[in-house]
Motif scaffolding. Sequence first.
Motif, PDB file in Angstrom:
ATOM      1  N   THR A   1      12.830  -0.449   5.375  1.00  0.00           N
ATOM      2  CA  THR A   1      12.007   0.408   4.536  1.00  0.00           C
ATOM      3  C   THR A   1      12.453   0.313   3.084  1.00  0.00           C
ATOM      4  O   THR A   1      11.643   0.204   2.162  1.00  0.00           O
ATOM      5  CB  THR A   1      12.098   1.868   5.014  1.00  0.00           C
TER       6      THR A   1
ATOM      7  N   LYS B   1       1.279   2.849  10.759  1.00  0.00           N
ATOM      8  CA  LYS B   1       2.725   2.901  10.572  1.00  0.00           C
ATOM      9  C   LYS B   1       3.457   2.108  11.646  1.00  0.00           C
ATOM     10  O   LYS B   1       4.457   1.432  11.362  1.00  0.00           O
ATOM     11  CB  LYS B   1       3.197   4.362  10.559  1.00  0.00           C
TER      12      LYS B   1
ATOM     13  N   THR C   1       6.479   6.878  12.914  1.00  0.00           N
ATOM     14  CA  THR C   1       5.215   7.521  12.538  1.00  0.00           C
ATOM     15  C   THR C   1       5.424   8.805  11.748  1.00  0.00           C
ATOM     16  O   THR C   1       4.475   9.568  11.560  1.00  0.00           O
ATOM     17  CB  THR C   1       4.378   7.833  13.797  1.00  0.00           C
TER      18      THR C   1
ATOM     19  N   GLU D   1      -3.504   6.631  11.179  1.00  0.00           N
ATOM     20  CA  GLU D   1      -2.276   6.610  10.384  1.00  0.00           C
ATOM     21  C   GLU D   1      -1.073   6.254  11.245  1.00  0.00           C
ATOM     22  O   GLU D   1      -0.190   5.492  10.827  1.00  0.00           O
ATOM     23  CB  GLU D   1      -2.067   7.973   9.720  1.00  0.00           C
TER      24      GLU D   1
ATOM     25  N   TRP E   1       5.744  -1.077  11.071  1.00  0.00           N
ATOM     26  CA  TRP E   1       7.118  -1.035  11.570  1.00  0.00           C
ATOM     27  C   TRP E   1       7.439  -2.292  12.365  1.00  0.00           C
ATOM     28  O   TRP E   1       8.517  -2.883  12.209  1.00  0.00           O
ATOM     29  CB  TRP E   1       7.322   0.213  12.431  1.00  0.00           C
TER      30      TRP E   1
END
Length: 374
Positions: free
Chosen positions: A12, A182, A170, A178, A186
Motif C-alpha cells: 500500500t 479493493k 476491504t 467497492e 489487493w
Amino acid sequence: MTTVRRTFLKNTAAAFVAAALPAINFAQGGPAADAAARRFAPRPGDWHTFDVTTRVDILLPQGATRVWLPIPCIDSDYQRSLESSFFSNGKTQRMADGRSGAQMLYAEFAASEVNPFVELTSRVQTQSRAVDWSARQSAREDADTLQHWTQPTALIPTDGIVNKTALEATRGAHTDVEKVRKIYDWIVANTYREPKVRGCGEGDIKTMLETGNLGGKCADLNALFVGLSRAVGVPARDLYGVRLAPSSFGYKALGANPAGLQRAQHCRSEVFLKGHGWVAMDPADVAKVMREETPQWIKSTRGGVVAPVNRALFGGWEGNWMAYNSAADVVLPHSSGDKLGFFMYPAAENAGGRLDPYSPDDFRYQITAKEVQA
C-alpha cells in the motif's frame, strides 16, 4: 504483525509513492508511452465457434484403466456449450458429479486392452465480456444460488485468516462494488505470478496466507480473489477452462496456440453484483502479463502493457477462452482416488494409481481447437 499484514502495508505504501512518480515502462526502461499502442479492450460482439478436441492415449497401461475428461457445460451470455461427440476402444459414458454439477466423459478399459485411447470433441461458442459500470440492469439470481456461491470449499475457506485478510483488504468499503474493487487491487498488489508452480497451481488459499507465500498461478490467485470476496459476503466463483486462440490484442501471455492446448488451461473468476449481475474478473492474468509479457518482470500496473489489462480485467475478459465448469470438490465416478479441488485437466487412474495431469507428455494427452463457421 503477520506476514500478510506486513506485505499489505508495504505494498500500500509502495503504491502511494508510485502514484507521485511519473509513469515508467519497467520492461523497456523508458516512458510508458513507448508501449501505449498496446491496447487491450475486449467488448461483447461477434460469437466465435470452436471445436475443441481432447485425445488421451495410455502408453503404458497397468491393469484396468479409467479416464475422465471435462465436458464444457457453461451456458451464459459469454459462452454457449453445444454438442459433444466421442469415440474410444473402451466403454464410454457421459456422466456428472451430482454435487458439483461437473459434466464429464468417463471411459473404462479392461486390463487386456494394450492401447487404450479416448477422444472427445466439444463445440462451443464464445464472446468477450465487458461490464458497463455506468448502466444498471435488472440482474436477478436465485437466492439459494447466491448463497451457494458464498460458501466455503475444501480449498477456499472463508473463516480464520481468509476472513481476517478480507476485512483488512476491504477496510473503508461500503458497497459490494467497492469491496470487490479493493480485493481485486489487493490481489494485484500483493500476489505475483510464479512460473515454477506446476500446472495452474493448487488453489490452497489458506496455506498461501498462513505461509505468506503469495506467488502462484491462476488457480491460486483467482481462488484467493474468490475466497476473499466470499468472506465479505459477495457471491463469487471460479471458472475452470482453457485458452483456445491467440489474443486479438497481441498479448502473447493472454493467448494460446490452438494446435497444442494441453498447457493452456486457465482459471478465471466472476462475482455477482446487484445492478450488474455476474461480472467477469481475472486479476491472475494481470499478474501473468506483469511477469511474462516482456523479458523483464514489470513491477507496476501504471502505463505500458499492464495498465489496459489491469483496467479491462476488472469487469471483462477476452473471448478466446472456454470454460468447462465452476465446480469444486469434484468426486469422479468410479474413482478410487481422492476428490478433486477443481476439474480442469484430464484425469486417469490405473493399477499404479492416479496419473499426473500436469505432465501431458507422460500422461499422453493432447488438446486442440479449431475455429469453424457456425
